[in-house]
Design a protein around this motif. Structure first.
Motif, PDB file in Angstrom:
ATOM      1  N   SER A 186      26.598 -13.544  27.808  1.00  0.00           N
ATOM      2  CA  SER A 186      26.265 -14.430  28.917  1.00  0.00           C
ATOM      3  C   SER A 186      26.482 -13.708  30.236  1.00  0.00           C
ATOM      4  N   ALA A 187      25.670 -14.070  31.225  1.00  0.00           N
ATOM      5  CA  ALA A 187      25.767 -13.469  32.551  1.00  0.00           C
ATOM      6  C   ALA A 187      25.998 -14.557  33.601  1.00  0.00           C
ATOM      7  N   PHE A 188      26.775 -14.205  34.636  1.00  0.00           N
ATOM      8  CA  PHE A 188      27.156 -15.159  35.675  1.00  0.00           C
ATOM      9  C   PHE A 188      27.046 -14.496  37.046  1.00  0.00           C
ATOM     10  N   TYR A 189      26.890 -15.348  38.064  1.00  0.00           N
ATOM     11  CA  TYR A 189      26.865 -14.885  39.451  1.00  0.00           C
ATOM     12  C   TYR A 189      27.845 -15.714  40.272  1.00  0.00           C
ATOM     13  N   ARG A 190      28.557 -15.055  41.178  1.00  0.00           N
ATOM     14  CA  ARG A 190      29.511 -15.732  42.066  1.00  0.00           C
ATOM     15  C   ARG A 190      29.103 -15.455  43.505  1.00  0.00           C
ATOM     16  N   ASP A 191      28.861 -16.540  44.272  1.00  0.00           N
ATOM     17  CA  ASP A 191      28.386 -16.345  45.638  1.00  0.00           C
ATOM     18  C   ASP A 191      29.549 -16.159  46.615  1.00  0.00           C
ATOM     19  N   ASN A 192      29.225 -15.987  47.879  1.00  0.00           N
ATOM     20  CA  ASN A 192      30.233 -15.700  48.903  1.00  0.00           C
ATOM     21  C   ASN A 192      31.195 -16.857  49.133  1.00  0.00           C
ATOM     22  N   HIS A 193      30.803 -18.047  48.687  1.00  0.00           N
ATOM     23  CA  HIS A 193      31.658 -19.222  48.843  1.00  0.00           C
ATOM     24  C   HIS A 193      32.514 -19.489  47.608  1.00  0.00           C
ATOM     25  N   GLY A 194      32.355 -18.650  46.581  1.00  0.00           N
ATOM     26  CA  GLY A 194      33.147 -18.793  45.364  1.00  0.00           C
ATOM     27  C   GLY A 194      32.497 -19.631  44.281  1.00  0.00           C
ATOM     28  N   ALA A 195      31.308 -20.167  44.541  1.00  0.00           N
ATOM     29  CA  ALA A 195      30.607 -20.940  43.510  1.00  0.00           C
ATOM     30  C   ALA A 195      30.116 -20.000  42.414  1.00  0.00           C
ATOM     31  N   ILE A 196      30.227 -20.442  41.169  1.00  0.00           N
ATOM     32  CA  ILE A 196      29.838 -19.629  40.018  1.00  0.00           C
ATOM     33  C   ILE A 196      28.644 -20.265  39.321  1.00  0.00           C
ATOM     34  N   TYR A 197      27.695 -19.437  38.932  1.00  0.00           N
ATOM     35  CA  TYR A 197      26.476 -19.911  38.278  1.00  0.00           C
ATOM     36  C   TYR A 197      26.250 -19.154  36.970  1.00  0.00           C
TER      37      TYR A 197
END
Length: 246
Positions: A186-197
């Motif tokens: 599985s792959a995930f992304y974390r934005d500059n605000h800390g939200a994870i997708y």
């Protein structure tokens, strides 16, 4: 005409002049280039998949104590997780997942330079994971999801009720098998605000890209040369092989 022994029997190989070989090679090269372009397009479509925001606060047990999913990013924006088959009470991790894991440390040296972290997650308690990891000599980050819904939510671990039914929600279909653990990535992304997708997951043959041994063997005359009825019956833990390349 030379013969070659493969898992499918004895096969013949045609021997030709260098000129004829070059013509055949160039003909295949056209198909290879077309395949590469198709793969590039598929990779682009993968990158453009819609995302799902992770709202659940997943926690894992790591060597330094409790860690969150966000901690596994190690300050980077991208995270790849390999779902390693290793259930509670197992004496050893899955030998086939171990075959894949033998490739992880070398890759992990480089993907960190591309804003990407890597971790392995299993449902076995950390006290059971660590001796096996030490035996195998692996250095990658490996954490336990024993007290978490993580494996169940990503459909790589299954409840007793699911196992009893014999129909599991695996690889985006109803998978008919009685087993409590399976593999995936599985792959995930974390934005500059800390939200994870959650951006991507793949299972079964979808994890072949993570196994460079197969990519090497695909270049040879025999190829993977596996038993079609049991493709990985030759695989052993790397400390149990006899002989082999040096």
């Amino acid at each position: 005409m030379p013969k070659i022994k493969t898992a499918r029997g004895i096969e013949n190989r045609k021997v030709v002049s260098p000129k004829e070989w070059l013509a055949a090679r160039k003909k295949l090269l056209v198909k290879e280039k077309k395949f590469s372009k198709t793969r590039d397009e598929l990779n682009l479509q993968r990158r453009k998949l819609p995302w799902v925001k992770i709202d659940k606060e997943y926690a894992f047990e790591g060597p330094t104590g409790k860690v969150r999913l966000a901690d596994l990013f190690d300050g980077r924006s991208q995270l790849i997780i390999y779902h390693f088959m290793f259930g509670p009470g197992w004496k050893e991790g899955c030998p086939h997942c171990s075959f894949w894991a033998d490739h992880f440390d070398s890759v992990n040296l480089h993907i960190g330079q591309r804003d990407t972290a890597f971790a392995v997650v299993s449902r076995a308690p950390l006290a059971e994971i660590e001796p096996f990891q030490k035996r195998m000599g692996w250095q990658f980050k490996w954490v336990s999801s024993f007290d978490s819904d993580f494996n169940f939510d990503f459909n790589v671990s299954f409840t007793p009720e699911q196992v009893k039914s014999g129909v599991l929600p695996y690889n985006y279909r109803k998978f008919k098998m009685k087993i409590d653990e399976l593999q995936g990535v599985s792959a995930f992304y974390r934005d500059n605000h800390g939200a994870i997708y959650h951006t991507y997951s793949s299972y079964e043959r979808g994890i072949d890209l993570m196994n460079t041994t197969y990519n090497f063997l695909d270049l040879t005359a025999k190829g993977r040369d596996e038993n079609p009825e049991s493709t990985q019956d030759w695989v052993r833990y790397h400390d149990e092989y006899k002989g082999g390349s040096k």
